[in-house]
Design an enzyme around this catalytic site. Structure first.
Site, PDB file in Angstrom:
ATOM      1  N   SER A  92       0.853  -1.192   0.000  1.00 32.70           N
ATOM      2  CA  SER A  92       0.000   0.000   0.000  1.00 32.70           C
ATOM      3  C   SER A  92       0.882   1.232   0.000  1.00 32.70           C
ATOM      4  O   SER A  92       2.005   1.203   0.527  1.00 32.70           O
ATOM      5  CB  SER A  92      -0.890   0.012   1.255  1.00 32.70           C
TER       6      SER A  92
ATOM      7  N   TYR B 137      -2.709  -1.542  10.383  1.00 35.00           N
ATOM      8  CA  TYR B 137      -2.791  -1.807   8.939  1.00 35.00           C
ATOM      9  C   TYR B 137      -1.561  -1.238   8.236  1.00 35.00           C
ATOM     10  O   TYR B 137      -0.898  -1.939   7.451  1.00 35.00           O
ATOM     11  CB  TYR B 137      -4.057  -1.195   8.358  1.00 35.00           C
TER      12      TYR B 137
END
Length: 244
Positions: free
Chosen positions: A138, A151
């Site tokens: 990400s 996360y």
């Protein structure tokens, strides 16, 4: 990376980026296998997209991961590509005692599962032509959103793991890719939304997919797509802006 005539396993393939990869690779004359936790979603995908092979597996469970790989190499011994895509995105307030079950679930799904699956698959992939492991990280690996620290930390770890795995496999035929998406319009993060059918926002999935496929085709082993490139290049500056 060759984009056709592969046998590909995609984790988290029932929606979003995983399903988009599955449909794209199926159109490119690959054998595509997806796994996910939701049997109803997998059955729906089989009906809507004939030819995509499905298998129920919760990658957060160690035993199910081992059973998945055993089933895979037994029934589809030509498998030569692993896409570690499954992930969950939760908010975590570290200023108060946190729910460790949620923390463990996020780490197990986003980090432990890709590590474990890659290690289980690597001995098999070493003997396959066109072999590849594709890790989905990400843009938040580089500049985190502070309200979802676990996360973002797992995705930063995926970036690091990808570097190490690529080095460990450098004398083999296995290519190791890291694809870092920006915010993509999927159901990721639905846990924190009142409307569970509301999407994540961000760029269309097809726009992300086009960038990812181009990177794979050109052997760009670390590809930050769209705004993820800015997050990588201007991480400190954008961290402050994002977290005001």
């Amino acid at each position: 990376m060759q984009l056709s005539h592969n046998t590909i396993l995609i984790t988290g393939g029932t929606s979003g980026i995983g399903l988009a990869f599955a449909k794209e690779f199926k159109q490119r004359d690959n054998t595509v296998i997806i796994c996910g936790r939701r049997e109803d979603k997998l059955e729906q995908i089989m009906l809507q997209h004939p030819g995509i092979i499905t298998h129920v597996c919760d990658v957060a469970d160690e035993k199910q991961r081992e059973e998945l790989v055993e089933w895979l190499v037994t029934n589809y011994p030509d498998v030569n590509v692993l896409i570690n895509n499954a992930g969950i995105q939760l908010d975590t307030d570290l200023t108060n005692p946190c729910n460790l079950d949620r923390v463990r679930a996020e780490i197990e799904t986003n980090l432990v599962a890709p590590i474990h699956l890659s290690s289980l698959m690597a001995p098999h992939l070493r003997d396959k032509n066109g072999a590849a492991i594709i890790n989905i990280s990400s843009g938040l690996a580089f500049a985190p959103l502070a309200f979802m620290p676990v996360y973002c930390a797992t995705k930063a770890a995926i970036h690091s793991i990808s570097l190490s795995l690529r080095h460990q496999l450098k004398d083999t035929h296995v290519k190791v890719f890291e694809i870092a998406p920006p915010s993509v319009d999927t159901e990721l993060g639905h846990d924190r939304r009142e409307d569970k059918d509301q999407s994540h926002g961000g760029i269309p999935v097809d726009e992300f997919l086009a960038g990812a496929i181009e990177a794979l085709q050109n052997d760009v082993y670390e590809a930050a797509i769209g705004q993820a490139q800015q997050l990588r290049e201007k991480r400190e500056e954008l961290f402050e802006m994002m977290n005001k």
